[in-house]
Design a protein around this motif. Structure first.
Motif, PDB file in Angstrom:
ATOM      1  N   ASP A  90      51.336  14.547  65.296  1.00 20.50           N
ATOM      2  CA  ASP A  90      51.492  15.887  65.845  1.00 20.50           C
ATOM      3  C   ASP A  90      50.324  16.800  65.462  1.00 20.50           C
ATOM      4  OD1 ASP A  90      52.333  15.668  63.233  1.00 20.50           O
ATOM      5  OD2 ASP A  90      53.935  17.144  63.407  1.00 20.50           O
ATOM      6  N   LEU A  91      49.413  16.313  64.645  1.00 20.21           N
ATOM      7  CA  LEU A  91      48.193  17.060  64.327  1.00 20.21           C
ATOM      8  C   LEU A  91      47.005  16.609  65.173  1.00 20.21           C
ATOM      9  CD1 LEU A  91      48.386  17.117  60.410  1.00 20.21           C
ATOM     10  CD2 LEU A  91      49.167  18.866  62.031  1.00 20.21           C
ATOM     11  N   THR A  92      47.254  15.707  66.090  1.00 19.19           N
ATOM     12  CA  THR A  92      46.197  15.161  66.938  1.00 19.19           C
ATOM     13  C   THR A  92      45.571  16.255  67.799  1.00 19.19           C
ATOM     14  OG1 THR A  92      47.151  12.950  67.016  1.00 19.19           O
ATOM     15  CG2 THR A  92      45.763  13.589  68.867  1.00 19.19           C
ATOM     16  N   LEU A  93      44.249  16.200  67.925  1.00 19.24           N
ATOM     17  CA  LEU A  93      43.515  17.134  68.767  1.00 19.24           C
ATOM     18  C   LEU A  93      43.204  16.476  70.105  1.00 19.24           C
ATOM     19  CD1 LEU A  93      41.002  18.531  66.123  1.00 19.24           C
ATOM     20  CD2 LEU A  93      43.169  19.543  66.865  1.00 19.24           C
ATOM     21  N   LEU A  94      43.312  17.243  71.170  1.00 16.23           N
ATOM     22  CA  LEU A  94      43.036  16.752  72.517  1.00 16.23           C
ATOM     23  C   LEU A  94      41.943  17.588  73.147  1.00 16.23           C
ATOM     24  CD1 LEU A  94      43.537  15.211  75.182  1.00 16.23           C
ATOM     25  CD2 LEU A  94      45.466  16.762  75.607  1.00 16.23           C
ATOM     26  N   GLU A  95      40.938  16.916  73.676  1.00 11.71           N
ATOM     27  CA  GLU A  95      39.868  17.587  74.400  1.00 11.71           C
ATOM     28  C   GLU A  95      39.818  17.024  75.811  1.00 11.71           C
ATOM     29  OE1 GLU A  95      35.420  18.656  73.172  1.00 11.71           O
ATOM     30  OE2 GLU A  95      35.626  16.549  73.710  1.00 11.71           O
ATOM     31  N   LYS A  96      39.798  17.907  76.801  1.00 10.01           N
ATOM     32  CA  LYS A  96      39.730  17.504  78.203  1.00 10.01           C
ATOM     33  C   LYS A  96      38.413  17.998  78.796  1.00 10.01           C
ATOM     34  CE  LYS A  96      44.727  18.354  78.705  1.00 10.01           C
ATOM     35  NZ  LYS A  96      45.753  19.103  79.488  1.00 10.01           N
ATOM     36  N   VAL A  97      37.614  17.072  79.294  1.00 14.43           N
ATOM     37  CA  VAL A  97      36.368  17.414  79.965  1.00 14.43           C
ATOM     38  C   VAL A  97      36.352  16.678  81.299  1.00 14.43           C
ATOM     39  CG1 VAL A  97      33.863  17.399  79.870  1.00 14.43           C
ATOM     40  CG2 VAL A  97      35.182  17.708  77.758  1.00 14.43           C
ATOM     41  N   GLU A  98      36.622  17.422  82.353  1.00 15.55           N
ATOM     42  CA  GLU A  98      36.692  16.873  83.706  1.00 15.55           C
ATOM     43  C   GLU A  98      37.672  15.691  83.737  1.00 15.55           C
ATOM     44  OE1 GLU A  98      32.604  16.185  84.774  1.00 15.55           O
ATOM     45  OE2 GLU A  98      32.261  18.330  85.131  1.00 15.55           O
ATOM     46  N   THR A  99      37.207  14.487  84.037  1.00 14.58           N
ATOM     47  CA  THR A  99      38.117  13.345  84.162  1.00 14.58           C
ATOM     48  C   THR A  99      38.143  12.481  82.901  1.00 14.58           C
ATOM     49  OG1 THR A  99      36.424  11.931  85.161  1.00 14.58           O
ATOM     50  CG2 THR A  99      37.770  13.276  86.653  1.00 14.58           C
ATOM     51  N   VAL A 100      37.744  13.061  81.784  1.00 10.81           N
ATOM     52  CA  VAL A 100      37.740  12.340  80.505  1.00 10.81           C
ATOM     53  C   VAL A 100      38.588  13.109  79.501  1.00 10.81           C
ATOM     54  CG1 VAL A 100      36.324  11.509  78.586  1.00 10.81           C
ATOM     55  CG2 VAL A 100      35.460  11.360  80.934  1.00 10.81           C
ATOM     56  N   TRP A 101      39.564  12.423  78.901  1.00 10.00           N
ATOM     57  CA  TRP A 101      40.398  13.008  77.849  1.00 10.00           C
ATOM     58  C   TRP A 101      40.139  12.262  76.549  1.00 10.00           C
ATOM     59  CZ3 TRP A 101      46.056  14.543  79.486  1.00 10.00           C
ATOM     60  CH2 TRP A 101      45.991  15.402  80.598  1.00 10.00           C
ATOM     61  N   VAL A 107      42.263  11.301  85.807  1.00 12.13           N
ATOM     62  CA  VAL A 107      41.619  10.994  84.530  1.00 12.13           C
ATOM     63  C   VAL A 107      41.145   9.545  84.598  1.00 12.13           C
ATOM     64  CG1 VAL A 107      41.932  10.676  82.044  1.00 12.13           C
ATOM     65  CG2 VAL A 107      42.927  12.674  83.181  1.00 12.13           C
ATOM     66  N   ASP A 108      39.858   9.351  84.468  1.00 13.33           N
ATOM     67  CA  ASP A 108      39.277   8.015  84.593  1.00 13.33           C
ATOM     68  C   ASP A 108      39.115   7.308  83.259  1.00 13.33           C
ATOM     69  OD1 ASP A 108      38.941   8.345  87.395  1.00 13.33           O
ATOM     70  OD2 ASP A 108      37.105   9.493  87.022  1.00 13.33           O
ATOM     71  N   PHE A 127      49.289   7.848  81.623  1.00 13.18           N
ATOM     72  CA  PHE A 127      48.198   7.602  82.553  1.00 13.18           C
ATOM     73  C   PHE A 127      48.526   6.346  83.362  1.00 13.18           C
ATOM     74  CE2 PHE A 127      46.729   9.665  78.727  1.00 13.18           C
ATOM     75  CZ  PHE A 127      46.022  10.754  79.209  1.00 13.18           C
ATOM     76  N   ARG A 128      48.544   6.496  84.666  1.00 11.61           N
ATOM     77  CA  ARG A 128      48.742   5.375  85.564  1.00 11.61           C
ATOM     78  C   ARG A 128      48.061   5.706  86.893  1.00 11.61           C
ATOM     79  NH1 ARG A 128      54.358   4.656  88.687  1.00 11.61           N
ATOM     80  NH2 ARG A 128      52.783   3.827  90.129  1.00 11.61           N
ATOM     81  N   ASP A 129      47.519   4.699  87.542  1.00 12.56           N
ATOM     82  CA  ASP A 129      46.877   4.882  88.846  1.00 12.56           C
ATOM     83  C   ASP A 129      45.794   5.958  88.824  1.00 12.56           C
ATOM     84  OD1 ASP A 129      48.429   3.013  90.663  1.00 12.56           O
ATOM     85  OD2 ASP A 129      50.062   4.177  89.778  1.00 12.56           O
ATOM     86  N   GLY A 130      45.121   6.101  87.681  1.00 15.35           N
ATOM     87  CA  GLY A 130      44.050   7.079  87.575  1.00 15.35           C
ATOM     88  C   GLY A 130      44.513   8.513  87.457  1.00 15.35           C
ATOM     89  N   GLN A 131      45.829   8.726  87.331  1.00  8.56           N
ATOM     90  CA  GLN A 131      46.386  10.072  87.240  1.00  8.56           C
ATOM     91  C   GLN A 131      46.937  10.328  85.838  1.00  8.56           C
ATOM     92  OE1 GLN A 131      46.174  12.319  89.935  1.00  8.56           O
ATOM     93  NE2 GLN A 131      44.854  10.641  90.623  1.00  8.56           N
ATOM     94  N   SER A 132      47.035  11.615  85.483  1.00 10.86           N
ATOM     95  CA  SER A 132      47.527  12.012  84.161  1.00 10.86           C
ATOM     96  C   SER A 132      48.807  12.808  84.304  1.00 10.86           C
ATOM     97  CB  SER A 132      46.468  12.859  83.450  1.00 10.86           C
ATOM     98  OG  SER A 132      46.184  14.034  84.199  1.00 10.86           O
ATOM     99  N   TYR A 133      49.681  12.653  83.304  1.00 16.36           N
ATOM    100  CA  TYR A 133      50.974  13.324  83.329  1.00 16.36           C
ATOM    101  C   TYR A 133      51.308  13.822  81.930  1.00 16.36           C
ATOM    102  CZ  TYR A 133      51.345  10.799  87.743  1.00 16.36           C
ATOM    103  OH  TYR A 133      51.099  10.303  89.001  1.00 16.36           O
TER     104      TYR A 133
END
Length: 410
Positions: free
Chosen positions: A392-403, A253-254, A349-355
């Protein structure tokens, strides 16, 4: 120019809590217009110039090698900061309580702020009426100027409890003052609005023009110590640190967008060369088709761009302690509380990675740590951490390397 003017000596929050009145939280923005069906408007980041070498935050260079096994979550060497996993030049700086300062981010004219690049940990969380604010924690190094300082909220109670810290802020809603006054750490709350400086650690910056409250973290430490408050090294065990990139990543994730409202939004962008994330902050309100606009956030004190080694999104239940709807042009009154004990969902998020992880705070007095779903401790990258607190009502959208995280409370 920093001008030091008179302060009234209201150090203990208990003193402030005795004041009468039914003030509402400050810094209210114009109520948000009726939302559209678009949850994540297409951003229009403004071109930015890559940071130069002189703008690299100081935590990029580690003063001593990190052992392969890392440090923590306990038994930290005497010269290792348990909030960053970094070796400090002088271990005696850790023989005190952390110093926390509430730092404003709105209105935008308050930027750039002082001292944020020197904080070990920063929490950003929703305050009220569409805007968040920063709770900056200084421990392994001091900042000679931090601010602009603004008011406290109920979530600060959890953070002072978690880090056994000194808290410097400027006023609060009476409901918040009552809660903090009953906390048992009133002698560690520095609420100075008037007096002379020195000897007080809080000053007015350009009182005739800007009139911002700013403080010096080293002087805050001395101030509290001189009042007879116990101010030795605290047990801050909990976080684990390792320079090696952890396993079990959910992928690269960039860029991580954080949107609290049409008026308050930002993103973190990963720099693979420096292994850090740079903070880009809103430059306009996203209404009337304006779209999002961004610029790098900087530190007026150091000249550095604001950056983090770790960016962590904490999902914490939010609820209203008090809510009064808008009426006749008067904005809503929002006093927001959270439940920050136990466990909850976290995205790190650390070192360009997501967990995708869990945050853990077992008791009121515990610091926070992160773990994998199987209970194994997740290691932070040694350095600074910014916690983005979302509901806890937050919405998350993942598009390739962008969250993209979109906050919601109602």
């Amino acid at each position: 120019m920093l001008k030091r003017i008179s302060f009234f000596s209201a150090f203990l929050l208990v003193t402030l809590a005795c004041g009468a009145g039914t003030t509402q939280p400050t810094d209210l923005l114009t109520p948000e217009p009726t939302p559209t069906d678009v949850i994540f408007p297409t951003p229009t980041p403004e071109p930015t110039v890559p940071p130069t070498a002189t703008e690299i935050p100081p935590t990029v260079e580690v003063s001593a090698p990190i052992p392969q096994e890392g440090y923590g979550p306990d038994n930290f060497p005497a010269n290792v900061n348990p909030l960053t996993g970094l070796v400090v030049d002088d271990a005696t700086i850790l023989d005190r309580r952390p110093v926390s300062v509430k730092v404003n981010n709105y209105p935008r004219s308050n930027r750039p702020q002082w001292g944020l690049s020197l904080a070990d940990i920063v929490y950003e969380y929703y305050h009220n009426n569409e805007i968040p604010r920063f709770h900056a924690i200084f421990y392994g190094q001091n900042a000679s100027q931090v601010g602009p300082i603004r008011s406290a909220r109920l979530f600060d109670d959890y953070l002072v409890d978690a880090y056994d810290s000194i808290l410097n802020y400027g006023s609060a809603d009476f409901r918040i003052r009552d809660r903090l006054a009953a906390s048992g750490y009133g002698n560690r709350l520095v609420v100075l609005l008037e007096g002379s400086c020195p000897p007080t650690p809080v000053c007015r910056y350009e009182p005739a023009v800007l009139n911002y409250l700013v403080s010096d973290t080293a002087e805050l430490t001395k101030w509290v110590t001189n009042l007879g408050v116990e101010n030795g090294r605290q047990n801050l065990d909990g976080m684990a640190f390792q320079d090696q990139v952890p396993a079990a990543s959910q992928g690269q994730v960039d860029r991580v967008y954080i949107r609290y409202s049409y008026a308050a939004y930002s993103f973190w962008e990963y720099d693979p060369g420096l292994r850090i994330y740079y903070r880009h902050q809103d430059t306009r309100e996203d209404i009337g088709g304006a779209g999002e606009g961004y610029a790098l956030l900087t530190d007026r004190l150091t000249g550095y761009h604001i950056a983090a080694d770790n960016v962590v999104v904490l999902i914490i239940p939010h609820f209203y302690n008090h809510y009064q709807p808008p009426s006749n042009g008067t904005p809503a009154v929002e006093v927001v509380d959270m439940n920050f004990v136990g466990t909850g969902k976290a995205y790190a998020f650390r070192d360009g990675q997501s967990y995708e992880l869990e945050w853990v705070r077992p008791t009121d007095g515990s610091t926070i740590y992160l773990q994998y779903p199987d209970g194994t401790r997740w290691p932070f990258k040694p350095g600074t951490t910014w916690f983005q607190v979302m509901s806890d009502l937050t919405l998350l959208e993942k598009v390739e390397t962008v969250w993209r995280f979109q906050f919601a409370i109602r």
